[in-house]
Scaffold this motif. Structure first.
Motif, short mmCIF file in Angstrom:
data_model
loop_
_atom_site.label_atom_id
_atom_site.label_comp_id
_atom_site.label_asym_id
_atom_site.label_seq_id
_atom_site.Cartn_x
_atom_site.Cartn_y
_atom_site.Cartn_z
N ILE A 190 0.83 -1.21 0.00
CA ILE A 190 0.00 0.00 0.00
C ILE A 190 0.86 1.26 0.00
N ALA A 191 1.96 1.20 0.73
CA ALA A 191 2.84 2.36 0.84
C ALA A 191 3.52 2.68 -0.49
N VAL A 192 3.63 1.67 -1.37
CA VAL A 192 4.34 1.85 -2.63
C VAL A 192 3.39 2.00 -3.82
N VAL A 193 2.37 1.15 -3.86
CA VAL A 193 1.43 1.16 -4.99
C VAL A 193 0.00 1.37 -4.46
N GLY A 194 -0.17 2.43 -3.70
CA GLY A 194 -1.47 2.72 -3.12
C GLY A 194 -2.52 3.10 -4.14
N ASP A 195 -2.09 3.36 -5.38
CA ASP A 195 -3.05 3.70 -6.43
C ASP A 195 -3.55 2.46 -7.17
N SER A 196 -3.22 1.30 -6.65
CA SER A 196 -3.69 0.05 -7.26
C SER A 196 -4.97 -0.41 -6.57
N GLY A 197 -6.04 -0.49 -7.34
CA GLY A 197 -7.30 -0.97 -6.78
C GLY A 197 -7.20 -2.40 -6.30
#
Length: 267
Positions: A90-97
């Motif tokens: 989440i901290a790295v790819v938080g824009d991934s649904g």
């Protein structure tokens, strides 16, 4: 080529190809991710996880690698490591649904519904057309008492996927929970007439019909009986099915049969 070999069920070939790629480019996140998959497919769980973990460090912006690592931990029943991995993702790819949804779903399954809500909401906002996301988000909202919001999420999703029976069942459940049986009936009928109808849906449909009157629905009690027959045909001891059968007997004025059913349920 390595990915094709994995998909073709030939992880040994993929492993050789990945080893060659890593010799050429040891910092290739893709090569380590594919090697991890190959090793997992060969039953070498620890080595597979090691390479997938390295892949997330070399190429942290790839959501699928994080998800594969999470699934590997889940296969080993490493719940804490699965959760830790998703929090790191989440901290790295938080824009991934997909990442937001995976964490929200895991928290729901662990009983942390309140905490799950922010992740499920984010996943829903990122991918409005995803039925799975809408379903889990609406279920979490409903469990936390946000019934109006849950109904709106499902209503919006139905507009996008009007033929999805799971959405119809969820809509029927939410409307029935607030006593809106007549509005719920159409949704329940769509759910129970689908090829994938579940036992729970037939129970919800029967309960909805029992909440209405004969003036509102033609052949109402016959429909209840038919729905309960489907449930009890697969499991004669289904508690909810037998309870609703007792309620059906009451409305049919078969008081002795109803008393017998209810007496058995309280034994």
């Amino acid at each position: 080529m390595a990915e094709c070999a994995i998909l073709a069920g030939e992880p040994e070939i993929a492993l050789v190809q990945c080893q060659s790629l890593i010799e050429t480019d040891p910092d290739s996140g893709m090569a380590h991710a594919l090697m991890g998959e190959a090793l997992l497919a060969m039953g070498q769980k620890d080595d597979g996880i090691q390479h997938l973990g390295l892949a997330t460090l070399l190429n942290p912006e790839e959501p699928n690698t994080w998800l594969k690592l999470v699934r590997a931990y889940q296969d080993l029943d490493e719940k804490e490591k699965s959760l830790e991995t998703l929090r790191a993702a989440i901290a790295v790819v938080g824009d991934s649904g997909a990442i937001q949804f995976a964490l929200g779903k895991m928290l729901v399954d662990a009983g942390s519904v309140t905490e799950s809500l922010m992740y499920l909401r984010k996943a829903y906002d990122l991918e409005r057309g995803n039925v799975e996301h809408a379903l889990y988000y609406s279920q979490a909202l409903s469990r936390l008492g946000f019934h109006t919001e849950a109904k709106q999420v499902v209503a919006d999703a139905v507009c996008i996927a009007p033929d999805e029976p799971r959405l119809a069942a969820m809509q029927g459940e939410l409307l029935s929970a607030e006593g809106e049986y007549l509005r719920a009936l159409e949704s329940w009928e769509k759910a129970v007439t689908s090829e994938s109808a579940l036992t729970e849906w037939n129970l919800g449909y029967a309960a909805c019909l029992l909440g209405l009157s004969n003036d509102q629905v033609d052949n109402r009690l016959q429909k209840v009986e038919a729905s309960l027959r489907k449930v009890l045909a697969t499991n004669r001891e289904n508690f909810q099915g037998r309870f609703l059968l007792g309620k059906l007997f009451v409305q049919q004025h078969e008081n002795e049969a109803a008393f017998s059913i209810f007496s058995q349920l309280v034994e």
